[in-house]
Design a protein around this motif. Structure first.
Motif, mmCIF file in Angstrom:
data_model
loop_
_atom_site.group_PDB
_atom_site.id
_atom_site.type_symbol
_atom_site.label_atom_id
_atom_site.label_comp_id
_atom_site.label_asym_id
_atom_site.label_seq_id
_atom_site.Cartn_x
_atom_site.Cartn_y
_atom_site.Cartn_z
ATOM 1 N N VAL A 177 -15.570 -0.068 8.314
ATOM 2 C CA VAL A 177 -15.461 1.180 7.330
ATOM 3 C C VAL A 177 -16.423 0.737 6.217
ATOM 4 O O VAL A 177 -16.475 1.977 5.404
ATOM 5 C CB VAL A 177 -14.058 1.167 7.140
ATOM 6 N N GLY A 178 -16.849 -0.380 6.011
ATOM 7 C CA GLY A 178 -17.879 -0.420 4.943
ATOM 8 C C GLY A 178 -18.421 -1.557 4.786
ATOM 9 O O GLY A 178 -18.174 -2.569 5.578
ATOM 10 N N ALA A 238 -14.254 2.556 0.933
ATOM 11 C CA ALA A 238 -13.535 3.274 1.911
ATOM 12 C C ALA A 238 -12.092 3.358 1.827
ATOM 13 O O ALA A 238 -11.348 2.838 0.894
ATOM 14 C CB ALA A 238 -13.764 2.401 3.168
ATOM 15 N N VAL A 239 -11.797 4.363 2.572
ATOM 16 C CA VAL A 239 -10.126 4.800 2.492
ATOM 17 C C VAL A 239 -9.754 4.544 3.949
ATOM 18 O O VAL A 239 -10.185 5.223 5.072
ATOM 19 C CB VAL A 239 -9.979 6.078 2.082
ATOM 20 N N VAL A 240 -8.529 3.747 4.173
ATOM 21 C CA VAL A 240 -8.059 3.446 5.604
ATOM 22 C C VAL A 240 -6.624 3.894 5.236
ATOM 23 O O VAL A 240 -5.962 3.407 4.659
ATOM 24 C CB VAL A 240 -8.290 1.973 5.983
ATOM 25 N N LYS A 241 -5.931 4.291 6.559
ATOM 26 C CA LYS A 241 -4.652 4.593 6.800
ATOM 27 C C LYS A 241 -4.017 3.278 6.548
ATOM 28 O O LYS A 241 -4.194 2.383 7.247
ATOM 29 C CB LYS A 241 -4.484 5.603 7.894
ATOM 30 N N ALA A 242 -2.721 3.274 5.896
ATOM 31 C CA ALA A 242 -1.965 1.953 5.926
ATOM 32 C C ALA A 242 -0.436 2.732 6.132
ATOM 33 O O ALA A 242 0.322 2.631 5.140
ATOM 34 C CB ALA A 242 -2.177 1.287 4.700
ATOM 35 N N PRO A 243 -0.240 3.232 7.372
ATOM 36 C CA PRO A 243 1.296 3.939 7.441
ATOM 37 C C PRO A 243 2.413 3.138 7.025
ATOM 38 O O PRO A 243 3.183 3.857 6.846
ATOM 39 C CB PRO A 243 1.109 4.580 8.868
ATOM 40 N N ASP A 244 2.325 1.798 7.277
ATOM 41 C CA ASP A 244 3.517 1.050 7.234
ATOM 42 C C ASP A 244 3.830 0.825 5.544
ATOM 43 O O ASP A 244 4.840 0.435 5.289
ATOM 44 C CB ASP A 244 3.036 -0.325 7.515
ATOM 45 N N VAL A 267 -9.370 5.812 9.928
ATOM 46 C CA VAL A 267 -10.466 5.999 8.862
ATOM 47 C C VAL A 267 -10.338 7.147 8.240
ATOM 48 O O VAL A 267 -10.737 8.319 8.696
ATOM 49 C CB VAL A 267 -11.866 5.799 9.395
ATOM 50 N N ASP A 268 -9.857 7.176 6.918
ATOM 51 C CA ASP A 268 -9.969 8.650 5.972
ATOM 52 C C ASP A 268 -11.427 8.687 5.534
ATOM 53 O O ASP A 268 -11.835 9.911 5.396
ATOM 54 C CB ASP A 268 -8.941 8.411 4.938
ATOM 55 N N ALA A 274 0.997 -1.270 -0.063
ATOM 56 C CA ALA A 274 -0.009 0.019 0.009
ATOM 57 C C ALA A 274 1.008 1.068 -0.121
ATOM 58 O O ALA A 274 0.893 2.017 0.989
ATOM 59 C CB ALA A 274 -0.819 -0.126 1.152
ATOM 60 N N PRO A 275 1.806 1.512 -1.165
ATOM 61 C CA PRO A 275 2.828 2.528 -1.069
ATOM 62 C C PRO A 275 2.047 3.844 -0.856
ATOM 63 O O PRO A 275 2.926 4.802 -0.298
ATOM 64 C CB PRO A 275 3.215 2.353 -2.422
ATOM 65 N N ASP A 276 0.926 4.132 -1.246
ATOM 66 C CA ASP A 276 0.407 5.466 -0.787
ATOM 67 C C ASP A 276 0.325 5.722 0.734
ATOM 68 O O ASP A 276 0.169 6.903 1.156
ATOM 69 C CB ASP A 276 -0.924 5.454 -1.585
ATOM 70 N N GLY A 277 0.345 4.658 1.545
ATOM 71 C CA GLY A 277 0.126 4.920 2.903
ATOM 72 C C GLY A 277 -1.295 5.027 3.230
ATOM 73 O O GLY A 277 -1.716 5.164 4.330
ATOM 74 N N ARG A 278 -2.275 4.673 2.329
ATOM 75 C CA ARG A 278 -3.648 4.515 2.686
ATOM 76 C C ARG A 278 -4.317 3.327 1.546
ATOM 77 O O ARG A 278 -3.562 2.980 0.577
ATOM 78 C CB ARG A 278 -4.504 5.856 2.044
ATOM 79 N N VAL A 279 -5.211 2.648 2.004
ATOM 80 C CA VAL A 279 -5.639 1.448 1.176
ATOM 81 C C VAL A 279 -7.245 1.814 1.025
ATOM 82 O O VAL A 279 -7.808 2.166 1.878
ATOM 83 C CB VAL A 279 -5.389 0.108 1.852
ATOM 84 N N VAL A 280 -7.730 1.513 -0.235
ATOM 85 C CA VAL A 280 -8.980 1.536 -0.522
ATOM 86 C C VAL A 280 -9.709 0.489 -0.558
ATOM 87 O O VAL A 280 -9.182 -0.581 -0.912
ATOM 88 C CB VAL A 280 -9.060 2.350 -1.935
ATOM 89 N N ALA A 281 -10.869 -0.100 0.162
ATOM 90 C CA ALA A 281 -11.362 -1.238 0.361
ATOM 91 C C ALA A 281 -12.894 -1.000 0.051
ATOM 92 O O ALA A 281 -13.621 -0.215 0.760
ATOM 93 C CB ALA A 281 -11.297 -1.506 1.747
ATOM 94 N N THR A 282 -13.347 -2.165 -0.476
ATOM 95 C CA THR A 282 -14.959 -2.259 -0.461
ATOM 96 C C THR A 282 -15.247 -3.870 -0.812
ATOM 97 O O THR A 282 -14.374 -4.580 -1.417
ATOM 98 C CB THR A 282 -15.177 -1.779 -2.078
ATOM 99 N N THR A 283 -16.356 -4.125 -0.516
ATOM 100 C CA THR A 283 -16.938 -5.398 -0.405
ATOM 101 C C THR A 283 -18.245 -5.482 -1.041
ATOM 102 O O THR A 283 -19.080 -4.665 -0.861
ATOM 103 C CB THR A 283 -17.170 -6.006 1.099
#
Lengths: 322, 322
Positions: free
Chosen positions: B124-125, B36-42, B27-28, A40-49
């Motif tokens: 988040v979703g 959804a957009v979730v922080k993934a700082p790693d 939670v962004d 998740a190079p951006d440091g945020r992840v987009v997620a949907t189900t």
């Protein structure tokens, strides 16, 4: 492969399914552990189900397992793209009756894998359990690559509404299938296997899209979510939609105005976005309307066609009477 | 709230469910958009999916909706922790019959939300669809905070095997319920609502755990996956397990050796890890065995108890005959 998923057993099935997968560079750890690890190079992840159930979202006699895999991956990957993100991964929750042919499961996985490949993503994990109805729960992940996510709530008065991808093809194909026909093939294929323009999502974000959504429930219905979230009214111009001659022919044959499919048909996963008027849109975007005014206070934003309400088949309510 | 989810409709249900959620700083963007957009700082995200079906994974007459929510969130969040990551978010795919009481759905969501809160995460979703059997597809995400993920494949000969959390409590509680009783309460509660030691996962990674897994199918079964992935044999010492007096009493009352629950009972989501002998383990870790040798060539690693095969109830195969 012969036999049923019940004969394979849980671990045998998982082995068969995961053997078909191909990782991408974004996959740090694929299936087989407690969880997958995806870059998740951006440091945020987009997620949907999304959840798809046999008989409700697909039919085994109308679609092959491979097509169900393609389609169910597509609808989730399109959601990721419609945020302005690049899809990276999907996870599959898979409910299967014990008597499901093992080949149905493996072909499903082939479809998921291949659709992921189109979008640049990979299947990284999942779960299989036994149940009465074939059910797929797909989660898609994506990377924003530094972009701000493009929300439903950003449409501004004066913006143009533009769309790219297919509109109404899946609905026309579904009508054909419902009447017991298997052709014209292009439309039936479009129903079985949508082709969302994944690249257009991040590209629209880069172009300055103010709002964006993928068309899963129908253009008017999905733009209705944009209008409501943005507090604006949107007007579409019917003449600006391109109704292919063959779609018009089907419409005539079955007694349906093809504009109904174009404006209310879902599942093609076209991408629709609003842009400031000043944006130069690439050729494959079609301007089809405008954000005309701020919504009247106390009333959610609404979508009109040539200034009038679009009262025909609206969006899809999953709990509405059938 | 009165009525059924069918009466609420899809959008009414989504409104009721999302109104109960509480975001965290990670939670962004929460529910309501395409994704959804979730922080993934790693810069990496940990992701896992599980599916739970009514009648198979939970019973509405044995567990409240709230407890089902707590439990189904817990089993996914524990998978994230067992990688050495901190849980950040879950997404819910929710299949519900139209006649499901709306309060069942909202109490389920309260349970998901509260278990997330224990783990530091947020809902988040998700997606809601109509179907015959109540089905939950939960995806959990987490952040490694710079840690290497702790896999099943890293156990080394000479490592100690240590466990933290509860073992056998859920299985003992299930036995009590199956016999038609509702007490002893502590065990029934443990079955309804496990308490995984989420913090112990990242802490074990920091302590230098060489492999780790959460105990969802039973300690011997889950360690079997570690042994197989690592190519080692593991021996557990029965005397090193702590069988609580009350569990022994239940065992006597129902004619079951409580060690069966401790070694083969799942769903408590204890965390078990292997560590180099030199690691000083905190007090709440219990050393219960050792990685004794490299697995014999051509044969997967295996788990023994006091040097002998543990032949009783093994792991859970979701497609095995019932």
């Amino acid at each position: 492969m012969q036999g049923t998923v019940g004969e394979l057993g849980e671990f045998g099935l998982i082995r068969e399914l995961t053997a078909r997968l191909e990782p991408t560079p974004a996959v740090d750890l694929g299936p087989g552990d407690d969880a997958a690890v995806v870059k998740a190079p951006d440091g945020r992840v987009v997620a949907t189900t999304d959840v798809l159930i046999e008989g409700r979202h697909f039919r085994r006699d109308w679609s092959t397992a491979y097509d169900v895999g393609r389609k169910s991956a597509a609808q989730n990957l399109a959601d990721v793209a419609a945020m302005g993100a690049v899809p990276t991964a999907i996870l599959l929750g898979f409910v299967a009756p014990a008597d499901l042919p093992a080949t149905w499961a493996t072909e499903l996985m082939d479809g998921l894998r291949d659709e992921c490949k189109v979008a640049g993503a990979a299947v990284v994990g999942g779960d299989v359990v036994r149940g009465d109805a074939v059910t797929l729960a797909i989660t898609a992940l994506g990377d924003l690559q530094g972009r701000r996510p493009v929300l439903r709530s950003g449409a501004q008065v004066g913006d143009v509404v533009a769309v790219t991808g297919w509109l109404g093809w899946s609905a026309a194909g579904l009508t054909v299938l419902q009447r017991g026909f298997r052709s014209p093939r292009a439309f039936v294929e479009a129903h079985r296997r949508p082709e969302p323009p994944y690249h257009a999502g991040p590209a629209a974000a880069d172009l300055g899209a103010t709002s964006m959504v993928d068309v899963s429930d129908g253009l008017v219905a999905d733009l209705g979510h944009v209008a409501a979230a943005s507090g604006v009214d949107i007007d579409l111009r019917a003449a600006d939609f391109d109704v292919p001659a063959q779609m018009a022919d089907i419409g005539q044959a079955v007694g349906v105005d093809p504009l109904l499919w174009v404006l209310s048909g879902g599942e093609d996963h076209a991408i629709v976005a609003t842009f400031p008027k000043s944006v130069q849109l690439p050729a494959r975007w079609r301007v089809v309307g405008e954000v005309v005014r701020t919504a009247r206070p106390g009333r959610g934003g609404r979508v009109t066609v040539d200034g009038a309400p679009w009262e025909r088949v609206g969006g899809w309510d999953h709990f509405a009477a059938e």
